[in-house]
Scaffold this active site. Sequence first.
Site, PDB file in Angstrom:
ATOM      1  CG  ASP A  85     -25.093 -10.709  45.821  1.00  0.00           C
ATOM      2  OD1 ASP A  85     -25.270 -10.671  47.044  1.00  0.00           O
ATOM      3  OD2 ASP A  85     -23.995 -10.931  45.290  1.00  0.00           O
ATOM      4  CG  ASP A 131     -21.637 -13.039  40.865  1.00  0.00           C
ATOM      5  OD1 ASP A 131     -21.987 -12.360  41.837  1.00  0.00           O
ATOM      6  OD2 ASP A 131     -20.453 -13.192  40.540  1.00  0.00           O
ATOM      7  CG  ASP A 134     -25.216 -14.648  45.306  1.00  0.00           C
ATOM      8  OD1 ASP A 134     -25.346 -14.208  46.456  1.00  0.00           O
ATOM      9  OD2 ASP A 134     -24.613 -14.049  44.404  1.00  0.00           O
TER      10      ASP A 134
END
Length: 338
Positions: free
Chosen positions: A40, A228, A232
């Site tokens: 991410d 995080d 997510d």
Amino acid sequence: ALATPVATLVGLSLGAKRGILFKSASMIETMAHADTVVLDKTGTITQGRPEVVYATVHESFERSLLYALVSASKHPISRGIAEYLERTETLGALPAFEEIREIPARGIVARSGGMMVAGGNALLMSEAGIEIDSHSDKSLFYYAVNNRLVAVFELRDLPKERAAESVESLKKAGLRVIMLTGDNLRNARAVGSALGIDTIRAELKPDQKVRTVRELQLRQGTVLMVGDGINDAPVLAAATCGMAMGVLGTDAAIEAADVALMSDDVMKIGDTLRHARRVRQISTQNIVLSLLVLAILIPLAFGGTLSVAMAVLVHEFSELIVVANGLRAGLATNLRRA
């Protein structure tokens, strides 16, 4: 019987001491087989502290109303806007909202004193029928009042220190590195280019991230997802193995992950993968040694070449060798502390 448990338990213990928490022993084996790492963007490979670098005001608006709106959100972009307003504006009493709603991967909308206000990304504006210009290599935050665009903020979120080095180490380990983000494509490409990530999927909603990871699992095999953020948790749960960065990570992301890092050091991603592979290698060595000893002892014992007592003695000695070899999984070998 001791071939795998000793190495695995020692590996779990060392990981915990170094700030790497595996939620189950099986995740060490699963991670060791990973061939694709999906990262991410915001807060994982970037610092997660976007700063406003440019603001365009189309119409005058009440700054305290925008401040109240973004203060209601925990998203890093909203925090960046709030900090910018705190630095540059004299804010009066904050208005109250009769209604406020945060829309995942889009932004936040509210109603105050008969006015409808909305702040978020291009998708939120598009769904409201508001015409925008999204050509920027920065993260964009749009602010609209009563369906009229009044301001646009460009934010920059710098890559974490050593993020490029971490990506390079993952590539050298034979892993395919992919970046997923809900941010705009131009910004995603700028970050990816700076870090050496060639495969980028941008402007994704949380459910699209989940579908992308599942497609990768079908084509690539074992996928490690590292994230995080607030959005997510679903994709971490969907991946073969989910890893949450601990310091900046949200409770939801850490809860959904299979592995939690107690540090936001991006080098820990590669460290954890190498640690898992080393534990698997030692476990494999132990299994091979145990099977080899049994393959030799059983025929010798049945053939009368070795007495049963001697065969048992040799087998127990081999178990001690297996235990000693398994304890090697507890050696630090470049595994950084949390």
